[in-house]
Design a protein around this motif. Sequence first.
Motif, PDB file in Angstrom:
ATOM      1  N   ASN A  18      50.559 -14.853  -1.509  1.00 40.22           N
ATOM      2  CA  ASN A  18      49.479 -15.536  -2.235  1.00 40.22           C
ATOM      3  C   ASN A  18      48.460 -14.586  -2.843  1.00 40.22           C
ATOM      4  O   ASN A  18      47.333 -14.984  -3.140  1.00 40.22           O
ATOM      5  CB  ASN A  18      48.786 -16.587  -1.360  1.00 40.22           C
ATOM      6  N   GLU A  19      48.818 -13.349  -3.051  1.00 38.16           N
ATOM      7  CA  GLU A  19      47.910 -12.355  -3.625  1.00 38.16           C
ATOM      8  C   GLU A  19      47.887 -12.472  -5.148  1.00 38.16           C
ATOM      9  O   GLU A  19      48.927 -12.499  -5.800  1.00 38.16           O
ATOM     10  CB  GLU A  19      48.363 -10.953  -3.224  1.00 38.16           C
ATOM     11  N   LEU A  20      46.673 -12.560  -5.689  1.00 38.96           N
ATOM     12  CA  LEU A  20      46.514 -12.586  -7.143  1.00 38.96           C
ATOM     13  C   LEU A  20      46.809 -11.202  -7.698  1.00 38.96           C
ATOM     14  O   LEU A  20      46.365 -10.203  -7.152  1.00 38.96           O
ATOM     15  CB  LEU A  20      45.099 -12.975  -7.533  1.00 38.96           C
ATOM     16  N   PHE A  21      47.546 -11.151  -8.800  1.00 41.71           N
ATOM     17  CA  PHE A  21      47.783  -9.866  -9.445  1.00 41.71           C
ATOM     18  C   PHE A  21      47.388  -9.877 -10.907  1.00 41.71           C
ATOM     19  O   PHE A  21      47.422  -8.852 -11.578  1.00 41.71           O
ATOM     20  CB  PHE A  21      49.237  -9.397  -9.271  1.00 41.71           C
ATOM     21  N   TYR A  22      46.974 -11.036 -11.414  1.00 43.35           N
ATOM     22  CA  TYR A  22      46.542 -11.111 -12.804  1.00 43.35           C
ATOM     23  C   TYR A  22      45.683 -12.347 -12.986  1.00 43.35           C
ATOM     24  O   TYR A  22      45.970 -13.401 -12.408  1.00 43.35           O
ATOM     25  CB  TYR A  22      47.751 -11.187 -13.743  1.00 43.35           C
ATOM     26  N   VAL A  23      44.635 -12.230 -13.791  1.00 42.20           N
ATOM     27  CA  VAL A  23      43.825 -13.383 -14.199  1.00 42.20           C
ATOM     28  C   VAL A  23      43.662 -13.324 -15.705  1.00 42.20           C
ATOM     29  O   VAL A  23      43.677 -12.241 -16.304  1.00 42.20           O
ATOM     30  CB  VAL A  23      42.444 -13.420 -13.506  1.00 42.20           C
ATOM     31  N   GLY A  24      43.525 -14.490 -16.322  1.00 39.90           N
ATOM     32  CA  GLY A  24      43.390 -14.502 -17.768  1.00 39.90           C
ATOM     33  C   GLY A  24      42.840 -15.797 -18.304  1.00 39.90           C
ATOM     34  O   GLY A  24      42.780 -16.810 -17.614  1.00 39.90           O
ATOM     35  N   LYS A  25      42.459 -15.739 -19.566  1.00 40.93           N
ATOM     36  CA  LYS A  25      41.993 -16.893 -20.323  1.00 40.93           C
ATOM     37  C   LYS A  25      43.133 -17.310 -21.223  1.00 40.93           C
ATOM     38  O   LYS A  25      43.821 -16.475 -21.795  1.00 40.93           O
ATOM     39  CB  LYS A  25      40.763 -16.494 -21.134  1.00 40.93           C
ATOM     40  N   GLU A  79      36.815 -14.902 -16.970  1.00 43.79           N
ATOM     41  CA  GLU A  79      37.883 -13.911 -16.864  1.00 43.79           C
ATOM     42  C   GLU A  79      37.314 -12.527 -16.565  1.00 43.79           C
ATOM     43  O   GLU A  79      37.756 -11.849 -15.625  1.00 43.79           O
ATOM     44  CB  GLU A  79      38.679 -13.871 -18.165  1.00 43.79           C
ATOM     45  N   ALA A  80      36.323 -12.105 -17.335  1.00 41.55           N
ATOM     46  CA  ALA A  80      35.747 -10.772 -17.143  1.00 41.55           C
ATOM     47  C   ALA A  80      35.107 -10.628 -15.767  1.00 41.55           C
ATOM     48  O   ALA A  80      35.278  -9.611 -15.090  1.00 41.55           O
ATOM     49  CB  ALA A  80      34.717 -10.481 -18.241  1.00 41.55           C
ATOM     50  N   ALA A  81      34.395 -11.655 -15.325  1.00 44.34           N
ATOM     51  CA  ALA A  81      33.739 -11.592 -14.021  1.00 44.34           C
ATOM     52  C   ALA A  81      34.753 -11.474 -12.893  1.00 44.34           C
ATOM     53  O   ALA A  81      34.578 -10.683 -11.961  1.00 44.34           O
ATOM     54  CB  ALA A  81      32.852 -12.826 -13.820  1.00 44.34           C
ATOM     55  N   LEU A  82      35.830 -12.234 -12.969  1.00 50.02           N
ATOM     56  CA  LEU A  82      36.816 -12.172 -11.895  1.00 50.02           C
ATOM     57  C   LEU A  82      37.651 -10.907 -11.936  1.00 50.02           C
ATOM     58  O   LEU A  82      38.042 -10.392 -10.885  1.00 50.02           O
ATOM     59  CB  LEU A  82      37.701 -13.412 -11.901  1.00 50.02           C
ATOM     60  N   ILE A  83      37.929 -10.379 -13.124  1.00 44.14           N
ATOM     61  CA  ILE A  83      38.625  -9.096 -13.198  1.00 44.14           C
ATOM     62  C   ILE A  83      37.803  -8.045 -12.465  1.00 44.14           C
ATOM     63  O   ILE A  83      38.323  -7.265 -11.667  1.00 44.14           O
ATOM     64  CB  ILE A  83      38.897  -8.683 -14.659  1.00 44.14           C
ATOM     65  N   ASP A  84      36.496  -8.026 -12.724  1.00 41.40           N
ATOM     66  CA  ASP A  84      35.618  -7.061 -12.045  1.00 41.40           C
ATOM     67  C   ASP A  84      35.544  -7.334 -10.549  1.00 41.40           C
ATOM     68  O   ASP A  84      35.655  -6.424  -9.733  1.00 41.40           O
ATOM     69  CB  ASP A  84      34.206  -7.112 -12.634  1.00 41.40           C
ATOM     70  N   THR A  85      35.342  -8.595 -10.173  1.00 36.31           N
ATOM     71  CA  THR A  85      35.183  -8.947  -8.765  1.00 36.31           C
ATOM     72  C   THR A  85      36.432  -8.641  -7.953  1.00 36.31           C
ATOM     73  O   THR A  85      36.356  -8.101  -6.854  1.00 36.31           O
ATOM     74  CB  THR A  85      34.840 -10.444  -8.628  1.00 36.31           C
ATOM     75  N   LEU A  86      37.580  -8.967  -8.510  1.00 38.79           N
ATOM     76  CA  LEU A  86      38.834  -8.765  -7.794  1.00 38.79           C
ATOM     77  C   LEU A  86      39.405  -7.369  -7.958  1.00 38.79           C
ATOM     78  O   LEU A  86      40.381  -7.013  -7.305  1.00 38.79           O
ATOM     79  CB  LEU A  86      39.870  -9.805  -8.254  1.00 38.79           C
TER      80      LEU A  86
END
Length: 132
Positions: A18-25, A79-86
């Motif tokens: 269940n590990e996230l490896f990508y987030v996007g809009k 998207e930008a906030a979660l890329i930074d956070t994660l």
Amino acid sequence: MCETIGAYFYSLRDPANNELFYVGKGVGNRCFAHVAEARANERGIEKLETIRAILARGDDVGIDIVRHGLSDEVALEVEAALIDTLGLTDSGNLVRGHRADRRIGFSMPLIEQAVSPTSRPRLPQPVRATVP
């Protein structure tokens, strides 16, 4: 379905852990494009390699629509906030995200510095008129 939900924010995850490896809009079928790209070419991008490894195990990539019905601007900010956070810029996400120039970090000293009165332009004090 994709046409009715508007702009959305999504994540790709490995179902084994269940590990996230990508987030996007995305809009339309964007969230599915990564799996299609991984199947179509052999580019050595970590995101695509992760997708190929998941598929090779016989699993499906976890695709989650986190929020939908967003404006493009809001979806890009999330998207930008979660890329930074994660911390995904070192793995799945090659780009830090929209408006990465506004990133200030997460430590309190950096936040305090970014919003301190000395770091912002001073506005003139209002002049109070006295009525005789």
